[in-house]
Scaffold this motif. Sequence first.
Motif, mmCIF file in Angstrom:
data_model
loop_
_atom_site.group_PDB
_atom_site.id
_atom_site.type_symbol
_atom_site.label_atom_id
_atom_site.label_comp_id
_atom_site.label_asym_id
_atom_site.label_seq_id
_atom_site.Cartn_x
_atom_site.Cartn_y
_atom_site.Cartn_z
ATOM 1 N N LEU A 81 -58.702 -10.517 12.804
ATOM 2 C CA LEU A 81 -57.499 -10.929 13.087
ATOM 3 C C LEU A 81 -56.117 -10.282 12.774
ATOM 4 O O LEU A 81 -55.233 -10.084 13.608
ATOM 5 N N ARG A 82 -56.068 -9.550 11.420
ATOM 6 C CA ARG A 82 -55.069 -8.989 11.151
ATOM 7 C C ARG A 82 -54.889 -7.714 12.106
ATOM 8 O O ARG A 82 -53.630 -7.404 12.630
ATOM 9 N N PHE A 134 -51.944 -5.427 18.618
ATOM 10 C CA PHE A 134 -51.395 -6.044 19.670
ATOM 11 C C PHE A 134 -49.723 -6.415 19.820
ATOM 12 O O PHE A 134 -49.024 -5.981 21.036
ATOM 13 N N LEU A 135 -49.178 -6.689 18.955
ATOM 14 C CA LEU A 135 -47.852 -7.091 18.842
ATOM 15 C C LEU A 135 -46.955 -6.008 18.791
ATOM 16 O O LEU A 135 -45.836 -5.654 19.497
ATOM 17 N N CYS A 171 -43.460 -5.246 10.214
ATOM 18 C CA CYS A 171 -44.363 -6.170 9.798
ATOM 19 C C CYS A 171 -45.586 -6.069 10.416
ATOM 20 O O CYS A 171 -46.521 -6.361 9.551
ATOM 21 N N PRO A 172 -46.073 -5.818 11.535
ATOM 22 C CA PRO A 172 -47.188 -5.708 12.077
ATOM 23 C C PRO A 172 -48.048 -4.456 11.413
ATOM 24 O O PRO A 172 -49.150 -4.728 11.224
ATOM 25 N N ALA A 188 -44.754 -10.534 5.649
ATOM 26 C CA ALA A 188 -44.527 -9.791 6.815
ATOM 27 C C ALA A 188 -44.719 -10.664 8.000
ATOM 28 O O ALA A 188 -44.175 -10.394 8.943
ATOM 29 N N CYS A 189 -45.485 -11.829 7.717
ATOM 30 C CA CYS A 189 -45.771 -12.857 8.781
ATOM 31 C C CYS A 189 -44.300 -13.465 9.288
ATOM 32 O O CYS A 189 -44.030 -13.879 10.311
#
Length: 138
Positions: A18-19, A25-26, A67-68, A80-81
């Motif tokens: 997931l991370r 992707f972001l 952050c990503p 970071a989220c």
Amino acid sequence: MNASQRDEQARDVGLLFLRVSGGLFLLWVHGLPKLLDFSAQLQLIEDPFHLGAHLTLSLAIFAEVLCPLLIVAGVLARLACLPILFVLLVALLIVHPQWSVAEGQFGWLLLILFTSIFIAGPGRLALNIRFAGAFRYA
């Protein structure tokens, strides 16, 4: 290995997936285009809080590049989220309030994904585990 250990291992692998997938992707779809074409993006970026295009774009790059990368590494992942969630909420609720759920589905899915990471944390397959608890709850 007992069933409980297998469940924990599967959870950690799931959180890692997931991370990494969400973060990359972001970064690929939103962050890098802003970073690599900064001057063109200055002309395109919305500035809902009237901070100026330069500062608004810089904050978006922070949320969508740095952050990503932290989330992928599992360092300060929950913290970071927060900028990512803020940018997503601003985009969906302030900049594009006219969007239907279908039009904003990518943003809503990212919101779900990064909220999940925020709630669950990075898991044990994260660099923060290597830092003697300094980042344990981030």
